[in-house]
Design an enzyme around this catalytic site. Structure first.
Site, PDB file in Angstrom:
ATOM      1  N   LYS A   1       0.899  -1.148  -0.090  1.00  0.00           N
ATOM      2  CA  LYS A   1      -0.054  -0.038   0.041  1.00  0.00           C
ATOM      3  C   LYS A   1       0.846   1.297   0.134  1.00  0.00           C
ATOM      4  O   LYS A   1       2.117   1.079   0.231  1.00  0.00           O
ATOM      5  CB  LYS A   1      -0.889   0.114   1.356  1.00  0.00           C
ATOM      6  CG  LYS A   1      -0.253  -0.139   2.647  1.00  0.00           C
ATOM      7  CD  LYS A   1      -1.138  -0.375   3.636  1.00  0.00           C
ATOM      8  CE  LYS A   1      -0.326   0.019   5.014  1.00  0.00           C
ATOM      9  NZ  LYS A   1      -1.385   0.410   6.104  1.00  0.00           N
TER      10      LYS A   1
ATOM     11  N   TYR B   1      13.983  32.036   0.780  1.00  0.00           N
ATOM     12  CA  TYR B   1      12.783  32.581   1.569  1.00  0.00           C
ATOM     13  C   TYR B   1      13.180  33.181   2.979  1.00  0.00           C
ATOM     14  O   TYR B   1      13.738  32.213   3.728  1.00  0.00           O
ATOM     15  CB  TYR B   1      11.759  31.595   1.360  1.00  0.00           C
ATOM     16  CG  TYR B   1      11.111  31.500  -0.041  1.00  0.00           C
ATOM     17  CD1 TYR B   1      10.969  32.561  -0.894  1.00  0.00           C
ATOM     18  CD2 TYR B   1      10.888  30.344  -0.525  1.00  0.00           C
ATOM     19  CE1 TYR B   1      10.468  32.438  -2.167  1.00  0.00           C
ATOM     20  CE2 TYR B   1      10.433  30.065  -1.680  1.00  0.00           C
ATOM     21  CZ  TYR B   1      10.276  31.247  -2.657  1.00  0.00           C
ATOM     22  OH  TYR B   1       9.671  31.023  -3.747  1.00  0.00           O
TER      23      TYR B   1
HETATM   24  C1  LIG Z   1      -3.616  -3.977   8.332  1.00  0.00           C
HETATM   25  C2  LIG Z   1      -2.203  -3.899   8.053  1.00  0.00           C
HETATM   26  N1  LIG Z   1      -1.229  -5.078   8.101  1.00  0.00           N
HETATM   27  C3  LIG Z   1      -0.081  -5.072   7.917  1.00  0.00           C
HETATM   28  C4  LIG Z   1       0.682  -3.659   7.946  1.00  0.00           C
HETATM   29  C5  LIG Z   1       2.030  -3.938   7.569  1.00  0.00           C
HETATM   30  O1  LIG Z   1       2.624  -3.201   8.822  1.00  0.00           O
HETATM   31  P1  LIG Z   1       4.300  -2.943   8.779  1.00  0.00           P
HETATM   32  O2  LIG Z   1       4.647  -2.060   7.599  1.00  0.00           O
HETATM   33  O3  LIG Z   1       4.664  -2.429  10.222  1.00  0.00           O
HETATM   34  O4  LIG Z   1       4.854  -4.502   8.588  1.00  0.00           O
HETATM   35  C6  LIG Z   1      -0.163  -2.491   8.106  1.00  0.00           C
HETATM   36  C7  LIG Z   1       0.494  -1.234   8.056  1.00  0.00           C
HETATM   37  O5  LIG Z   1       0.211  -0.304   8.527  1.00  0.00           O
HETATM   38  C8  LIG Z   1      -1.442  -2.625   8.035  1.00  0.00           C
HETATM   39  O6  LIG Z   1      -2.243  -1.428   8.373  1.00  0.00           O
END
Ligand SMILES: Cc1ncc(COP(=O)(O)O)c(C=O)c1O
Length: 380
Positions: free
Chosen positions: A37, A272
């Site tokens: 993501k 700036y």
């Molecule tokens: C639902 C869920 N699963 C897994 C992860 C992965 O977490 P990490 O990046 O700490 O491994 C996240 C990240 O925030 C998450 O929101």
């Protein structure tokens, strides 16, 4: 044509190494599902996904439907799991494309039931259980009512159960995570007693995968570690106290070039607001990067970049598209020399953790904030 004047190099071998590391930890039987993501935590969704799949990722998890669609359009063939909110009026697209998705409320499940009946297609859902994070998830008291919806339509499939830890990387004390895991186990037991047998059970993120094998269940959702970054100092320290020899390799190097070199006399105001006035005659390198690109304005007069393997401090305010660094005493610096904003150059390193400390945030935010429009180039 590059839309901007800096770019990210994504190390294929580092991504492969990190994935191999997690595979060795969890074994071959469990599903390794990297979280990609947030544009693969800023590293580039389309660039990272094929490397991860080739390196053995069984599934990929994203936050949103548009990310799943982008992955599918890029030819990704492994199961794609959507972990975030999907608007009710877009749920049909999830079903039509066979994406897996999280479920955590009655309204979504009821709409999915209607869509499945209409399309005569199944949906594979993973029920998110509220165990102590108090964000997304079904309360234990609502579980029976939710399971009734599953019972009413076999095409709405309870393929998995999931939860997410609230306090695992901010501490070296595992007690809150264990409390959540107990809640998760109890709710899972109730689900089985109600006649369901979810194929996948998952709760582990990077920190729990690195530290607590008892949290693996049969699938892990590893995010930040995939990109070679530790979730926190606490996780790093805990891992080393346990004697684990895990090495993660940072994947990303953010680069730009020197766009102009100029002499600035002592006491002249730079940028700036004139927030920096050198005490000596100086040489300034102007870089074609700014906060538009994701270089935080709070790094003004604080951050360093690397040129020819040496640190050059940021002078004056970071602008939208331009920033200035001090290269006084570095006569070898030339126009169009490569500059590293984040990552390693020679023996020097500006880590995401250092940048995070400078601006009082976490490494997750540092990399994720890098503008999506910057080119990501996969290098060996
Ligand atoms: C639902 C869920 N699963 C897994 C992860 C992965 O977490 P990490 O990046 O700490 O491994 C996240 C990240 O925030 C998450 O929101």
């Amino acid at each position: 044509m590059n839309p901007t004047l800096s770019w990210l190099e994504i190390s294929r071998s580092a991504l492969q190494h990190n994935l191999r590391t997690f595979r060795e930890l969890i074994g071959n039987e469990r599903v390794l599902c990297p979280a990609i993501k947030g544009n693969a935590y800023g590293h580039g969704l389309k660039e990272c996904a094929p490397v991860l799949v080739e390196a053995g990722a069984n599934w990929l998890c994203v936050n949103a439907l548009f990310e799943a669609m982008e992955l599918r359009a890029s030819g990704c063939e492994v199961p794609i799991y959507i972990m975030g909110y999907v608007p009710l009026n877009e749920l049909n697209i999830v079903v039509e494309n066979g994406f897996r998705m999280v479920a955590y409320n009655r309204e979504t499940l009821e709409r999915l039931r209607d869509i499945c009946r209409q399309l005569q297609m199944p949906i594979y859902t993973h029920l998110k259980l509220e165990t102590g994070n108090n964000r997304q998830g079904v309360l234990e008291t609502d579980l029976d009512a939710i399971l009734e919806i599953y019972k009413s339509e076999p095409m709405v499939i309870l393929e998995g159960t999931a939860t997410h830890f609230a306090n695992i990387e901010d501490t070296t004390d595992p007690s809150y995570a264990r409390f959540q895991k107990e809640n998760f186990d109890r709710m899972n037991k109730k689900i089985i007693q109600a006649g369901f047998t979810p194929k996948y059970v998952h709760c582990a993120n990077t920190a729990s995968t690195l530290l607590y094998p008892e949290m693996y269940e049969n699938m892990v959702r590893v995010g930040i570690g995939t990109y070679g970054l530790w979730p926190s100092n606490e996780t790093f320290v805990s891992s080393h106290h346990m004697g684990a020899k895990v090495e993660l390799k940072p994947v990303l190097t953010w680069k730009t070039r020197v766009a102009q070199l100029k002499k600035v006399p002592a006491n002249a105001a730079i940028g700036y607001g004139g927030t920096y006035r050198p005490r000596y005659d100086s040489v300034i390198a102007v870089l074609p990067v700014g906060y538009y690109d994701g270089y935080d304005r709070k790094l003004s007069n604080i951050g360093h970049v690397l040129i020819n393997g040496k640190r050059a401090p940021v002078r004056g305010r970071v602008c939208m598209n331009i920033m200035m660094v001090d290269v006084t005493g570095m006569p070898e610096v030339a126009l169009e020399d490569e500059v590293v904003l984040l990552g390693r150059q020679g023996d020097e390193n500006v880590s995401a953790e250092q940048m995070a400390r400078w601006v009082d945030t976490i490494n997750y935010e540092v990399t994720t904030r890098i503008n999506e429009r910057l080119p990501r180039v996969v290098v060996e």
